[in-house]
Write a protein that holds these residues in place. Structure first.
Motif, PDB file in Angstrom:
ATOM      1  N   ARG A 194      -5.213   6.288  -8.603  1.00 50.31           N
ATOM      2  CA  ARG A 194      -6.081   7.149  -7.824  1.00 50.31           C
ATOM      3  C   ARG A 194      -6.031   6.749  -6.360  1.00 50.31           C
ATOM      4  N   ALA A 195      -6.023   7.744  -5.489  1.00 51.09           N
ATOM      5  CA  ALA A 195      -5.953   7.506  -4.048  1.00 51.09           C
ATOM      6  C   ALA A 195      -7.146   6.682  -3.572  1.00 51.09           C
ATOM      7  N   ASP A 196      -8.316   6.927  -4.143  1.00 52.83           N
ATOM      8  CA  ASP A 196      -9.489   6.183  -3.696  1.00 52.83           C
ATOM      9  C   ASP A 196      -9.362   4.688  -3.992  1.00 52.83           C
ATOM     10  N   ARG A 197      -8.658   4.346  -5.036  1.00 53.03           N
ATOM     11  CA  ARG A 197      -8.433   2.930  -5.359  1.00 53.03           C
ATOM     12  C   ARG A 197      -7.502   2.294  -4.327  1.00 53.03           C
ATOM     13  N   ALA A 198      -6.474   3.019  -3.913  1.00 51.41           N
ATOM     14  CA  ALA A 198      -5.564   2.517  -2.885  1.00 51.41           C
ATOM     15  C   ALA A 198      -6.314   2.320  -1.567  1.00 51.41           C
ATOM     16  N   SER A 215      -3.466   7.584   6.937  1.00 57.55           N
ATOM     17  CA  SER A 215      -2.478   7.997   5.942  1.00 57.55           C
ATOM     18  C   SER A 215      -3.058   7.947   4.541  1.00 57.55           C
ATOM     19  N   LEU A 216      -3.788   6.884   4.246  1.00 58.10           N
ATOM     20  CA  LEU A 216      -4.402   6.755   2.917  1.00 58.10           C
ATOM     21  C   LEU A 216      -5.455   7.827   2.664  1.00 58.10           C
ATOM     22  N   LEU A 217      -6.086   8.297   3.735  1.00 55.48           N
ATOM     23  CA  LEU A 217      -7.095   9.345   3.607  1.00 55.48           C
ATOM     24  C   LEU A 217      -6.476  10.744   3.640  1.00 55.48           C
ATOM     25  N   GLY A 218      -5.152  10.801   3.743  1.00 58.45           N
ATOM     26  CA  GLY A 218      -4.456  12.076   3.675  1.00 58.45           C
ATOM     27  C   GLY A 218      -4.332  12.823   4.979  1.00 58.45           C
ATOM     28  N   CYS A 219      -4.603  12.159   6.094  1.00 57.92           N
ATOM     29  CA  CYS A 219      -4.508  12.837   7.389  1.00 57.92           C
ATOM     30  C   CYS A 219      -3.756  11.977   8.412  1.00 57.92           C
ATOM     31  N   PRO A 220      -2.494  11.644   8.131  1.00 54.96           N
ATOM     32  CA  PRO A 220      -1.743  10.765   9.025  1.00 54.96           C
ATOM     33  C   PRO A 220      -1.527  11.345  10.415  1.00 54.96           C
ATOM     34  N   THR A 221      -1.507  12.660  10.540  1.00 57.80           N
ATOM     35  CA  THR A 221      -1.311  13.271  11.853  1.00 57.80           C
ATOM     36  C   THR A 221      -2.588  13.303  12.685  1.00 57.80           C
ATOM     37  N   HIS A 222      -3.691  12.883  12.097  1.00 55.51           N
ATOM     38  CA  HIS A 222      -4.975  12.874  12.799  1.00 55.51           C
ATOM     39  C   HIS A 222      -5.519  11.461  12.998  1.00 55.51           C
ATOM     40  N   GLU A 278      -9.528   1.706  -1.229  1.00 55.47           N
ATOM     41  CA  GLU A 278     -10.427   0.572  -1.411  1.00 55.47           C
ATOM     42  C   GLU A 278      -9.681  -0.766  -1.301  1.00 55.47           C
ATOM     43  N   VAL A 279      -8.510  -0.842  -1.907  1.00 56.03           N
ATOM     44  CA  VAL A 279      -7.705  -2.066  -1.831  1.00 56.03           C
ATOM     45  C   VAL A 279      -7.337  -2.353  -0.379  1.00 56.03           C
ATOM     46  N   PHE A 280      -6.921  -1.312   0.336  1.00 62.07           N
ATOM     47  CA  PHE A 280      -6.548  -1.495   1.735  1.00 62.07           C
ATOM     48  C   PHE A 280      -7.726  -2.018   2.556  1.00 62.07           C
ATOM     49  N   VAL A 281      -8.888  -1.399   2.405  1.00 58.83           N
ATOM     50  CA  VAL A 281     -10.065  -1.830   3.183  1.00 58.83           C
ATOM     51  C   VAL A 281     -10.458  -3.254   2.802  1.00 58.83           C
ATOM     52  N   THR A 282     -10.390  -3.592   1.527  1.00 60.03           N
ATOM     53  CA  THR A 282     -10.737  -4.934   1.079  1.00 60.03           C
ATOM     54  C   THR A 282      -9.884  -5.992   1.766  1.00 60.03           C
ATOM     55  N   TYR A 283      -8.573  -5.761   1.825  1.00 57.30           N
ATOM     56  CA  TYR A 283      -7.666  -6.756   2.381  1.00 57.30           C
ATOM     57  C   TYR A 283      -7.518  -6.684   3.896  1.00 57.30           C
ATOM     58  N   ASN A 284      -8.039  -5.638   4.518  1.00 52.98           N
ATOM     59  CA  ASN A 284      -7.889  -5.470   5.966  1.00 52.98           C
ATOM     60  C   ASN A 284      -9.216  -5.251   6.676  1.00 52.98           C
ATOM     61  N   GLU A 285     -10.306  -5.618   6.038  1.00 53.96           N
ATOM     62  CA  GLU A 285     -11.627  -5.310   6.586  1.00 53.96           C
ATOM     63  C   GLU A 285     -11.829  -5.856   8.000  1.00 53.96           C
ATOM     64  N   GLU A 286     -11.589  -7.133   8.199  1.00 53.69           N
ATOM     65  CA  GLU A 286     -11.835  -7.747   9.507  1.00 53.69           C
ATOM     66  C   GLU A 286     -10.954  -7.164  10.610  1.00 53.69           C
ATOM     67  N   PRO A 287      -9.624  -7.090  10.414  1.00 57.80           N
ATOM     68  CA  PRO A 287      -8.807  -6.497  11.479  1.00 57.80           C
ATOM     69  C   PRO A 287      -9.064  -5.001  11.666  1.00 57.80           C
ATOM     70  N   LEU A 288      -9.409  -4.291  10.598  1.00 51.73           N
ATOM     71  CA  LEU A 288      -9.738  -2.869  10.724  1.00 51.73           C
ATOM     72  C   LEU A 288     -11.000  -2.706  11.556  1.00 51.73           C
ATOM     73  N   GLU A 289     -11.975  -3.562  11.316  1.00 51.67           N
ATOM     74  CA  GLU A 289     -13.210  -3.497  12.106  1.00 51.67           C
ATOM     75  C   GLU A 289     -12.922  -3.772  13.575  1.00 51.67           C
ATOM     76  N   LEU A 290     -12.064  -4.729  13.856  1.00 50.36           N
ATOM     77  CA  LEU A 290     -11.697  -5.043  15.239  1.00 50.36           C
ATOM     78  C   LEU A 290     -10.987  -3.858  15.889  1.00 50.36           C
ATOM     79  N   VAL A 334       0.837  -1.197   0.000  1.00 54.37           N
ATOM     80  CA  VAL A 334       0.000   0.000   0.000  1.00 54.37           C
ATOM     81  C   VAL A 334       0.873   1.249   0.000  1.00 54.37           C
ATOM     82  N   SER A 335       2.001   1.220   0.713  1.00 54.19           N
ATOM     83  CA  SER A 335       2.920   2.360   0.711  1.00 54.19           C
ATOM     84  C   SER A 335       3.466   2.611  -0.689  1.00 54.19           C
ATOM     85  N   LEU A 336       3.823   1.542  -1.391  1.00 58.07           N
ATOM     86  CA  LEU A 336       4.284   1.690  -2.772  1.00 58.07           C
ATOM     87  C   LEU A 336       3.175   2.268  -3.637  1.00 58.07           C
TER      88      LEU A 336
END
Length: 174
Positions: A83-87, A116-123, A89-101, A16-18
């Motif tokens: 596109r940032a929105d695609r990145a 970070s993907l949403l453009g607000c890493p400091t928040h 979406e990919v992140f949420v797709t592959y991390n949905e369960e642990p992100l929800e937890l 995702v960083s790449l």
């Protein structure tokens, strides 16, 4: 959903960083040899046979060539822009369960990553707090449980809640 543990998460975060690097700048495609495009073509410093073997090994072991061709990154196209929105979406797709937890706790690596993907890493703290408060709405079960569609719905709901929050609305570039 399969649980691969921390090492797999680190690999995902690296990919995702790449992805993000390709969002912020154009990668110029150079002749990359017989190994083809992919992460291997970008990290290999040798342009000889050894470099091609290392590039091919990197591409195969990380599936970066397939990923690059699909997303248009890693020297696989001349534009290199994703596109940032695609990145996101990919992140949420592959991390949905642990992100929800993590969202139930309001903190964690994946919340920091999505910030970070949403453009607000400091928040990330504020985002985690918002996600915890709005957890039931963001992760509300949908009729269509297909992960591709569900990740879009989760992301859409999250962005709607960010838009309602004055601080995050200003901080995030989503």
């Amino acid at each position: 959903m399969l649980r691969f543990g921390i090492p797999f998460f680190i690999l995902q975060l690296t990919i995702v960083s790449l992805f993000l690097v390709s969002v912020t700048r154009t990668v110029s495609a150079e002749p990359y040899g017989m190994a083809g495009c992919g992460l291997g073509s970008m990290v290999s410093v040798w342009k000889n046979d050894i470099g091609q073997v290392l590039a091919a090994t990197t591409n195969v072991s990380l599936s970066s060539q397939t990923f690059g061709i699909t997303s248009g990154t890693s020297n696989c196209t001349t534009d290199g822009i994703v596109r940032a929105d695609r990145a996101q979406e990919v992140f949420v797709t592959y991390n949905e369960e642990p992100l929800e937890l993590e969202t139930t706790r309001g903190t964690g690596e994946r919340i920091r990553a999505i910030a970070s993907l949403l453009g607000c890493p400091t928040h990330s703290y504020e985002l985690g707090k918002l996600m915890k408060e709005k957890h039931s709405y963001i992760f509300e079960p949908t009729k269509d449980e297909e992960s591709k569609v569900r990740s879009k719905i989760i992301l859409s709901r999250l962005k709607a809640k960010i838009a309602e929050n004055p601080e995050l609305k200003q901080a995030c570039i989503y």
